[in-house]
Design an enzyme around this catalytic site. Structure first.
Site, PDB file in Angstrom:
ATOM      1  N   HIS A  17       0.734  -0.983   0.214  1.00 33.55           N
ATOM      2  CA  HIS A  17       0.420  -0.078  -0.458  1.00 33.55           C
ATOM      3  C   HIS A  17       0.559   1.196  -0.041  1.00 33.55           C
ATOM      4  O   HIS A  17       0.885   1.857  -0.534  1.00 33.55           O
ATOM      5  CB  HIS A  17      -0.607  -0.138   0.995  1.00 33.55           C
ATOM      6  CG  HIS A  17      -1.993  -1.068   1.328  1.00 33.55           C
ATOM      7  ND1 HIS A  17      -2.134  -1.653   2.506  1.00 33.55           N
ATOM      8  CD2 HIS A  17      -2.956  -1.234   0.237  1.00 33.55           C
ATOM      9  CE1 HIS A  17      -3.135  -2.215   2.422  1.00 33.55           C
ATOM     10  NE2 HIS A  17      -3.444  -2.392   1.080  1.00 33.55           N
ATOM     11  N   LYS A  41     -16.483  -7.686   3.785  1.00 32.26           N
ATOM     12  CA  LYS A  41     -15.342  -8.176   4.879  1.00 32.26           C
ATOM     13  C   LYS A  41     -16.024  -7.824   6.426  1.00 32.26           C
ATOM     14  O   LYS A  41     -15.986  -6.698   6.307  1.00 32.26           O
ATOM     15  CB  LYS A  41     -13.661  -7.456   4.438  1.00 32.26           C
ATOM     16  CG  LYS A  41     -13.258  -7.600   2.784  1.00 32.26           C
ATOM     17  CD  LYS A  41     -11.995  -6.926   3.083  1.00 32.26           C
ATOM     18  CE  LYS A  41     -11.113  -7.603   2.109  1.00 32.26           C
ATOM     19  NZ  LYS A  41     -10.167  -6.512   1.358  1.00 32.26           N
ATOM     20  N   ARG A  91      -1.773  -5.796  -7.675  1.00 35.18           N
ATOM     21  CA  ARG A  91      -1.145  -6.918  -7.849  1.00 35.18           C
ATOM     22  C   ARG A  91      -1.048  -8.301  -8.561  1.00 35.18           C
ATOM     23  O   ARG A  91       0.290  -8.579  -8.904  1.00 35.18           O
ATOM     24  CB  ARG A  91      -1.054  -7.695  -6.188  1.00 35.18           C
ATOM     25  CG  ARG A  91      -0.623  -6.499  -5.055  1.00 35.18           C
ATOM     26  CD  ARG A  91      -1.592  -7.431  -3.897  1.00 35.18           C
ATOM     27  NE  ARG A  91      -2.488  -7.766  -3.925  1.00 35.18           N
ATOM     28  CZ  ARG A  91      -2.891  -8.152  -2.988  1.00 35.18           C
ATOM     29  NH1 ARG A  91      -3.587  -7.946  -1.680  1.00 35.18           N
ATOM     30  NH2 ARG A  91      -5.331  -7.916  -3.152  1.00 35.18           N
ATOM     31  N   SER A 128      -3.638  -7.769   2.662  1.00 39.24           N
ATOM     32  CA  SER A 128      -3.570  -7.779   4.387  1.00 39.24           C
ATOM     33  C   SER A 128      -3.869  -8.800   5.277  1.00 39.24           C
ATOM     34  O   SER A 128      -3.733  -9.599   6.231  1.00 39.24           O
ATOM     35  CB  SER A 128      -4.673  -6.169   4.574  1.00 39.24           C
ATOM     36  OG  SER A 128      -4.043  -4.853   4.257  1.00 39.24           O
TER      37      SER A 128
HETATM   38  O1  PNS Z   1      -8.829  -2.781   0.249  1.00 39.22           O
HETATM   39  P1  PNS Z   1     -10.343  -3.424  -1.143  1.00 39.22           P
HETATM   40  O2  PNS Z   1     -10.972  -4.423   0.760  1.00 39.22           O
HETATM   41  O3  PNS Z   1      -9.529  -4.108  -1.651  1.00 39.22           O
HETATM   42  O4  PNS Z   1     -11.061  -1.930  -0.449  1.00 39.22           O
HETATM   43  C1  PNS Z   1     -12.498  -1.813  -0.562  1.00 39.22           C
HETATM   44  C2  PNS Z   1     -12.881  -0.933  -0.885  1.00 39.22           C
HETATM   45  C3  PNS Z   1     -13.021  -0.404   0.948  1.00 39.22           C
HETATM   46  C4  PNS Z   1     -12.103   0.420  -1.580  1.00 39.22           C
HETATM   47  C5  PNS Z   1     -14.270  -0.468  -1.336  1.00 39.22           C
HETATM   48  O5  PNS Z   1     -14.887  -1.415  -0.755  1.00 39.22           O
HETATM   49  C6  PNS Z   1     -15.181   0.727  -0.975  1.00 39.22           C
HETATM   50  O6  PNS Z   1     -15.071   1.814  -1.953  1.00 39.22           O
HETATM   51  N1  PNS Z   1     -16.033   0.594   0.122  1.00 39.22           N
HETATM   52  C7  PNS Z   1     -16.245   1.696   0.074  1.00 39.22           C
HETATM   53  C8  PNS Z   1     -18.308   1.501  -0.171  1.00 39.22           C
HETATM   54  C9  PNS Z   1     -19.022   1.801  -1.930  1.00 39.22           C
HETATM   55  O7  PNS Z   1     -18.502   3.119  -2.051  1.00 39.22           O
HETATM   56  N2  PNS Z   1     -18.622   1.007  -2.210  1.00 39.22           N
HETATM   57  C10 PNS Z   1     -19.078   0.420  -3.374  1.00 39.22           C
HETATM   58  C11 PNS Z   1     -17.940   0.171  -4.428  1.00 39.22           C
HETATM   59  S1  PNS Z   1     -18.294  -0.020  -5.786  1.00 39.22           S
END
Ligand code: PNS
Length: 160
Positions: A17, A41, A91, A128
């Site tokens: 990150h 998650k 990645r 993570s």
């Molecule tokens: O590190 P990650 O878990 O791959 O990140 C995913 C994240 C947190 C960026 C995604 O779940 C997110 O954008 N969450 C906020 C809620 C949202 O906007 N959801 C719609 C995504 S299209």
């Protein structure tokens, strides 16, 4: 002014990150790193505020970075911080399918573009999820995470 928004769960923030943020910070005038909830998650190891504190300490050396931790839609954060683009690290091909889907959804919702930075191969296996697992069972994660994250992980699992 160009502003990159680098979002993620960051549970916890790791060196892969960090590398993406450092590279975005060279490409954009400023970078906003957003620790968000990923509804896919269900439970997290660290609370949003804990993640934010670790991230702040890990990125003290990057002068054009600010950190937010919020529990909202990413596109709302992008609008609030006036982001020029969302920036995410890729990645491997396995990341691509879900990242493409999120990029397309976010663009449909608000018009915001997503740019992908391929992570260095030396970080491509760091996740993570694996760090939480290795640390939980007493493995050494110090080469994969900033110092403060290694310390918090050790504290978290002390006595287990
Ligand atoms: O590190 P990650 O878990 O791959 O990140 C995913 C994240 C947190 C960026 C995604 O779940 C997110 O954008 N969450 C906020 C809620 C949202 O906007 N959801 C719609 C995504 S299209």
């Amino acid at each position: 002014m160009s502003i990159a928004l680098v979002p993620g769960s960051f549970d916890p923030f790791h060196n892969g990150h960090l590398e993406v943020v450092e590279r975005a910070a060279r490409l954009f005038d400023s970078v906003v790193v957003a620790a968000l909830r990923n509804p896919q998650k269900s439970s997290t190891l660290f609370e949003l505020d804990e993640r934010r504190a670790m991230m702040a300490e890990s990125m003290e050396h990057i002068t054009n970075v600010t950190i937010v931790s919020v529990s909202t839609l990413l596109v709302d954060v992008a609008r609030d911080v006036n982001a020029s683009a969302i920036v995410k690290g890729l990645r491997a091909v396995s990341d691509f399918e879900s990242e493409l889907q999120m990029a397309q959804m976010n663009r449909s919702l608000s018009g915001v573009e997503t740019l992908f930075i391929p992570t260095s191969s030396k970080y491509s296996f760091i996740a993570s999820r694996l760090l939480r697992e290795v640390a939980r069972f007493g493995g050494d994660v110090t080469t994969f995470v900033p110092k403060v994250v290694a310390e918090r992980l050790e504290e978290k699992f002390a006595g287990e």
